[in-house]
Design a protein around this motif. Structure first.
Motif, PDB file in Angstrom:
ATOM      1  N   ILE A 167       0.862  -1.175   0.000  1.00 30.43           N
ATOM      2  CA  ILE A 167       0.000   0.000   0.000  1.00 30.43           C
ATOM      3  C   ILE A 167       0.897   1.222   0.000  1.00 30.43           C
ATOM      4  O   ILE A 167       1.758   1.371   0.873  1.00 30.43           O
ATOM      5  CB  ILE A 167      -0.931   0.040   1.229  1.00 30.43           C
ATOM      6  N   VAL A 189       0.952   5.379   0.015  1.00 35.30           N
ATOM      7  CA  VAL A 189       0.235   6.621   0.252  1.00 35.30           C
ATOM      8  C   VAL A 189       0.982   7.701  -0.525  1.00 35.30           C
ATOM      9  O   VAL A 189       2.176   7.899  -0.341  1.00 35.30           O
ATOM     10  CB  VAL A 189       0.202   6.958   1.762  1.00 35.30           C
ATOM     11  N   ILE A 202      -3.533   9.070   7.519  1.00 34.41           N
ATOM     12  CA  ILE A 202      -3.770   7.771   6.874  1.00 34.41           C
ATOM     13  C   ILE A 202      -2.727   6.746   7.328  1.00 34.41           C
ATOM     14  O   ILE A 202      -3.060   5.612   7.698  1.00 34.41           O
ATOM     15  CB  ILE A 202      -3.757   7.910   5.332  1.00 34.41           C
ATOM     16  N   ILE A 203      -1.460   7.120   7.294  1.00 33.28           N
ATOM     17  CA  ILE A 203      -0.391   6.199   7.724  1.00 33.28           C
ATOM     18  C   ILE A 203      -0.585   5.801   9.175  1.00 33.28           C
ATOM     19  O   ILE A 203      -0.457   4.626   9.538  1.00 33.28           O
ATOM     20  CB  ILE A 203       1.003   6.833   7.504  1.00 33.28           C
ATOM     21  N   SER A 209      -3.222   5.483  10.825  1.00 29.85           N
ATOM     22  CA  SER A 209      -4.305   4.492  10.909  1.00 29.85           C
ATOM     23  C   SER A 209      -3.901   3.162  10.289  1.00 29.85           C
ATOM     24  O   SER A 209      -4.176   2.102  10.847  1.00 29.85           O
ATOM     25  CB  SER A 209      -5.560   5.017  10.202  1.00 29.85           C
ATOM     26  N   LEU A 210      -3.248   3.205   9.126  1.00 26.81           N
ATOM     27  CA  LEU A 210      -2.903   1.972   8.416  1.00 26.81           C
ATOM     28  C   LEU A 210      -1.998   1.053   9.215  1.00 26.81           C
ATOM     29  O   LEU A 210      -2.169  -0.170   9.179  1.00 26.81           O
ATOM     30  CB  LEU A 210      -2.229   2.291   7.080  1.00 26.81           C
ATOM     31  N   LEU A 228      -4.099  -1.085  11.193  1.00 31.37           N
ATOM     32  CA  LEU A 228      -5.183  -1.805  10.536  1.00 31.37           C
ATOM     33  C   LEU A 228      -4.724  -2.973   9.676  1.00 31.37           C
ATOM     34  O   LEU A 228      -5.476  -3.918   9.478  1.00 31.37           O
ATOM     35  CB  LEU A 228      -5.986  -0.841   9.642  1.00 31.37           C
ATOM     36  N   VAL A 229      -3.516  -2.905   9.134  1.00 32.01           N
ATOM     37  CA  VAL A 229      -3.078  -3.923   8.182  1.00 32.01           C
ATOM     38  C   VAL A 229      -2.248  -5.004   8.873  1.00 32.01           C
ATOM     39  O   VAL A 229      -1.686  -4.793   9.940  1.00 32.01           O
ATOM     40  CB  VAL A 229      -2.274  -3.298   7.015  1.00 32.01           C
ATOM     41  N   LEU A 251       4.083  -0.934   3.691  1.00 35.64           N
ATOM     42  CA  LEU A 251       3.557   0.425   3.596  1.00 35.64           C
ATOM     43  C   LEU A 251       4.643   1.387   3.144  1.00 35.64           C
ATOM     44  O   LEU A 251       5.793   1.287   3.579  1.00 35.64           O
ATOM     45  CB  LEU A 251       3.023   0.887   4.958  1.00 35.64           C
ATOM     46  N   ILE A 308      -3.162   5.045  -2.187  1.00 32.47           N
ATOM     47  CA  ILE A 308      -4.086   5.970  -1.543  1.00 32.47           C
ATOM     48  C   ILE A 308      -3.587   7.367  -1.869  1.00 32.47           C
ATOM     49  O   ILE A 308      -2.467   7.729  -1.507  1.00 32.47           O
ATOM     50  CB  ILE A 308      -4.146   5.735  -0.024  1.00 32.47           C
TER      51      ILE A 308
END
Length: 174
Positions: A11, A13, A23-24, A26-27, A30-31, A37, A79
């Motif tokens: 993923i 960003v 976003i980072i 949160s990711l 979550l992943v 990433l 993203i």
């Protein structure tokens, strides 16, 4: 959002501002740990690296000043959270490279552009979606309810304003 067909996914960003950090942040929680990433920011690589180190995320997220290049066989997602005026060109770049995409608001500046990239994504069977952050904004729901009470509406003019130097997610908005 789409089925993971193998255990390895990337993923990326794209953007280097406040939303990229949100976003980072949160990711990483979550992943799965096997998901790679990365952040891609041509103008803020140093700032993003510093933020990642300050928050203990530098081992989990790689930072680049160039756009991502995934292997053809990787299941990958980009993203897009760069400047709004760059969304359309970044979406087009990602679609040309056969990447699945999530785009921060606004999706595209012009509706014709949005229709074009939607058609392109559909023809390539690629996932393309925009973030639904307004689903969490109570003022949008209230506005919708008020306009529904008015009957048929021919036109609405909206002036959007934000407070100067508002602090969000620990950062000053610009």
């Amino acid at each position: 959002c789409f089925k993971i067909k193998k255990n390895y996914m990337k993923i990326a960003v794209i953007g280097g501002g406040r939303w990229a950090r949100v976003i980072i942040d949160s990711l990483v929680f979550l992943v799965e740990s096997n998901v790679k990433l990365s952040v891609h920011t041509p103008n803020n690589k140093l700032g993003m690296n510093n933020w990642l180190m300050e928050n203990g995320l530098n081992e989990q997220v790689a930072v680049y000043s160039s756009l991502p290049e995934f292997d053809k066989d990787d299941l990958s997602l980009v993203i897009i959270v760069n400047a709004a005026h760059k969304h359309e060109s970044t979406i087009q770049w990602a679609l040309k490279n056969n990447y699945h995409i999530l785009v921060e608001k606004p999706f595209c500046i012009e509706s014709v552009s949005a229709e074009d990239v939607i058609e392109m994504a559909s023809s390539k069977n690629l996932y393309l979606a925009t973030a639904h952050v307004f689903l969490f904004a109570s003022y949008v729901k209230i506005f919708s309810e008020l306009t529904n009470l008015m009957g048929e509406i021919q036109q609405i003019d909206i002036t959007w304003t934000d407070p100067a130097s508002e602090k969000r997610y620990g950062d000053i908005k610009s």
